[in-house]
Design a protein around this motif. Sequence first.
Motif, PDB file in Angstrom:
ATOM      1  N   ASP A  25      14.215  22.635  42.677  1.00  0.00           N
ATOM      2  CA  ASP A  25      14.359  23.708  43.677  1.00  0.00           C
ATOM      3  C   ASP A  25      15.809  24.161  43.839  1.00  0.00           C
ATOM      4  N   ARG A  26      16.765  23.433  43.274  1.00  0.00           N
ATOM      5  CA  ARG A  26      18.191  23.831  43.250  1.00  0.00           C
ATOM      6  C   ARG A  26      18.613  24.093  41.813  1.00  0.00           C
ATOM      7  N   LEU A  27      17.654  24.420  40.971  1.00  0.00           N
ATOM      8  CA  LEU A  27      17.908  24.648  39.535  1.00  0.00           C
ATOM      9  C   LEU A  27      18.688  23.492  38.903  1.00  0.00           C
ATOM     10  N   ASN A  28      18.359  22.276  39.368  1.00  0.00           N
ATOM     11  CA  ASN A  28      18.948  21.040  38.804  1.00  0.00           C
ATOM     12  C   ASN A  28      20.472  21.025  38.870  1.00  0.00           C
ATOM     13  N   SER A  29      21.012  21.661  39.917  1.00  0.00           N
ATOM     14  CA  SER A  29      22.479  21.618  40.083  1.00  0.00           C
ATOM     15  C   SER A  29      22.886  20.206  40.504  1.00  0.00           C
ATOM     16  N   PHE A  30      24.144  19.892  40.199  1.00  0.00           N
ATOM     17  CA  PHE A  30      24.637  18.515  40.350  1.00  0.00           C
ATOM     18  C   PHE A  30      25.138  18.194  41.750  1.00  0.00           C
ATOM     19  N   THR A  31      24.646  17.101  42.304  1.00  0.00           N
ATOM     20  CA  THR A  31      25.252  16.470  43.480  1.00  0.00           C
ATOM     21  C   THR A  31      25.919  15.179  42.982  1.00  0.00           C
ATOM     22  N   ALA A  32      26.698  14.551  43.869  1.00  0.00           N
ATOM     23  CA  ALA A  32      27.336  13.285  43.488  1.00  0.00           C
ATOM     24  C   ALA A  32      26.263  12.245  43.160  1.00  0.00           C
ATOM     25  N   ALA A  33      25.170  12.236  43.931  1.00  0.00           N
ATOM     26  CA  ALA A  33      24.102  11.252  43.685  1.00  0.00           C
ATOM     27  C   ALA A  33      23.470  11.472  42.312  1.00  0.00           C
ATOM     28  N   ASP A  82      38.983  18.061  46.458  1.00  0.00           N
ATOM     29  CA  ASP A  82      39.854  18.112  45.286  1.00  0.00           C
ATOM     30  C   ASP A  82      38.953  18.186  44.049  1.00  0.00           C
ATOM     31  N   LEU A  83      38.869  19.355  43.450  1.00  0.00           N
ATOM     32  CA  LEU A  83      37.947  19.525  42.321  1.00  0.00           C
ATOM     33  C   LEU A  83      38.391  18.720  41.100  1.00  0.00           C
ATOM     34  N   GLY A  84      39.690  18.443  41.022  1.00  0.00           N
ATOM     35  CA  GLY A  84      40.177  17.597  39.923  1.00  0.00           C
ATOM     36  C   GLY A  84      39.547  16.213  39.986  1.00  0.00           C
ATOM     37  N   VAL A  85      39.378  15.715  41.188  1.00  0.00           N
ATOM     38  CA  VAL A  85      38.754  14.396  41.351  1.00  0.00           C
ATOM     39  C   VAL A  85      37.283  14.461  40.914  1.00  0.00           C
ATOM     40  N   SER A  86      36.620  15.544  41.303  1.00  0.00           N
ATOM     41  CA  SER A  86      35.210  15.708  40.909  1.00  0.00           C
ATOM     42  C   SER A  86      35.076  15.744  39.379  1.00  0.00           C
ATOM     43  N   ILE A  87      35.963  16.470  38.736  1.00  0.00           N
ATOM     44  CA  ILE A  87      35.909  16.576  37.271  1.00  0.00           C
ATOM     45  C   ILE A  87      36.190  15.215  36.634  1.00  0.00           C
ATOM     46  N   GLU A  88      37.251  14.557  37.138  1.00  0.00           N
ATOM     47  CA  GLU A  88      37.666  13.276  36.570  1.00  0.00           C
ATOM     48  C   GLU A  88      36.599  12.199  36.769  1.00  0.00           C
ATOM     49  N   THR A  89      35.934  12.242  37.942  1.00  0.00           N
ATOM     50  CA  THR A  89      34.967  11.189  38.274  1.00  0.00           C
ATOM     51  C   THR A  89      33.599  11.441  37.645  1.00  0.00           C
ATOM     52  N   ASN A  90      33.222  12.719  37.596  1.00  0.00           N
ATOM     53  CA  ASN A  90      31.831  13.002  37.217  1.00  0.00           C
ATOM     54  C   ASN A  90      31.657  13.760  35.905  1.00  0.00           C
ATOM     55  N   TYR A  91      32.244  14.954  35.825  1.00  0.00           N
ATOM     56  CA  TYR A  91      31.921  15.811  34.677  1.00  0.00           C
ATOM     57  C   TYR A  91      32.556  15.300  33.374  1.00  0.00           C
ATOM     58  N   ASN A  92      33.850  14.917  33.437  1.00  0.00           N
ATOM     59  CA  ASN A  92      34.490  14.466  32.194  1.00  0.00           C
ATOM     60  C   ASN A  92      33.836  13.204  31.622  1.00  0.00           C
ATOM     61  N   LEU A  94      30.822  12.292  31.897  1.00  0.00           N
ATOM     62  CA  LEU A  94      29.505  12.654  31.358  1.00  0.00           C
ATOM     63  C   LEU A  94      29.640  13.259  29.964  1.00  0.00           C
ATOM     64  N   VAL A  95      30.544  14.224  29.833  1.00  0.00           N
ATOM     65  CA  VAL A  95      30.720  14.870  28.520  1.00  0.00           C
ATOM     66  C   VAL A  95      31.202  13.836  27.496  1.00  0.00           C
ATOM     67  N   ARG A  96      32.153  13.007  27.911  1.00  0.00           N
ATOM     68  CA  ARG A  96      32.647  11.981  26.973  1.00  0.00           C
ATOM     69  C   ARG A  96      31.515  11.048  26.559  1.00  0.00           C
ATOM     70  N   SER A  97      30.669  10.660  27.499  1.00  0.00           N
ATOM     71  CA  SER A  97      29.616   9.693  27.153  1.00  0.00           C
ATOM     72  C   SER A  97      28.575  10.320  26.220  1.00  0.00           C
ATOM     73  N   LEU A  98      28.277  11.607  26.401  1.00  0.00           N
ATOM     74  CA  LEU A  98      27.317  12.260  25.492  1.00  0.00           C
ATOM     75  C   LEU A  98      27.912  12.383  24.087  1.00  0.00           C
ATOM     76  N   ARG A  99      29.199  12.762  24.027  1.00  0.00           N
ATOM     77  CA  ARG A  99      29.835  12.914  22.707  1.00  0.00           C
ATOM     78  C   ARG A  99      29.976  11.576  21.995  1.00  0.00           C
ATOM     79  N   ALA A 100      30.148  10.510  22.781  1.00  0.00           N
ATOM     80  CA  ALA A 100      30.389   9.196  22.155  1.00  0.00           C
ATOM     81  C   ALA A 100      29.100   8.415  21.912  1.00  0.00           C
ATOM     82  N   LEU A 101      27.984   8.886  22.431  1.00  0.00           N
ATOM     83  CA  LEU A 101      26.725   8.144  22.283  1.00  0.00           C
ATOM     84  C   LEU A 101      26.410   7.965  20.794  1.00  0.00           C
ATOM     85  N   PRO A 102      26.202   6.731  20.338  1.00  0.00           N
ATOM     86  CA  PRO A 102      26.043   6.521  18.892  1.00  0.00           C
ATOM     87  C   PRO A 102      24.635   6.838  18.397  1.00  0.00           C
ATOM     88  N   MET A 103      24.178   8.013  18.713  1.00  0.00           N
ATOM     89  CA  MET A 103      22.851   8.492  18.278  1.00  0.00           C
ATOM     90  C   MET A 103      22.840  10.008  18.509  1.00  0.00           C
TER      91      MET A 103
END
Length: 265
Positions: A25-33, A82-92, A94-103
């Motif tokens: 219902d929120r188009l799967n937008s991201f919350t901290a949870a 502080d959006l930098g904290v949000s990026i550092e804690t959550n988005y970065n 996530l992207v790193r883990s998807l790129r590094a996933l060995p599959m």
Amino acid sequence: MGSTDKTILLDIADGVATITLNRPDRLNSFTAAMHEELREAVGEVRDDKAVRCLLLTGAGRGFCAGQDLSDRAVAPGAQGPDLGVSIETNYNPLVRSLRALPMPVVCAVNGVAAGAGANIALACDIVLAARSASFIQAFCKIGLIPDSGGTWTLPRLVGHARAMGLAMLGDKVSAEQAEAWGMIWKAVDDDRLMAEAGALARQLATQPTRGLALIKQALNASSANDLDTQLDLERDLQREAGRTHDYREGVAAFVEKRAPKFEGR
Ligand code: T3D
């Protein structure tokens, strides 16, 4: 919320882990949870030896509308997050883990992918999108810049001119346009998306997983390397590939004129 309170659904079958973003219902937008649940799910997938491909998709009519903006509204004069904290804690991470996933990571973009949602999809290895889906670099419309790797991924996928236009204008790119521009692998009829993405993921899960992970590592490194460095990397990764069980099995099956049985190691 969907039929369950979980913002992330994880299903594992036939060597494929399917992660579904589940705030339709929120188009799967991201919350901290939701970030936290997704981190846990990706960690589970990484640590499960039986999983040989990840399929990422969204519940409902959207794939992901990026950050949930409802907790970003700030009263006049008040200090915003502080959006930098949000990026550092959550988005970065996530992207790193998807790129590094060995599959291989397959993304089935079932509907609109906006803001970080678009760039998370584009961070996956093979992206299929429903014909009705779209990609929007929505950041510029609220005064932000493309994150989740967008400023790195986009120019590499579509070139500088298109990346700049998309980032500054925030225009909607249809799935067919995205395919034509080389931004994604394939646009698929809406009613075929999950069947095709599932079949592709199951097929990938039967392939030499270690070899596919090394392909991913080599290609992801290539745009930052000069040719000499990349040739050295190919040498090192090929050495590693040549020591896998699946390489031995692939050659034996070829010589014996039979189908290979890869074990992912
Ligand atoms: O903040 C940080 O941590 C920094 C990181 C930022 C990363 C980012 O992703 S910033 C970019 C954030 N995302 C956006 O700016 C996109 C906002 N959404 C839209 O522009 C549109 O919703 C879409 C183009 C994606 C889809 O349009 P449409 O017309 O198909 O759907 P809609 O009616 O706008 O949305 C449906 C519902 O979802 C609606 O709620 P309602 O009216 O039914 O109660 C809408 O408010 C809600 N929704 C959509 N996107 C978001 C959202 N709610 C919260 N946050 C959203 N991002």
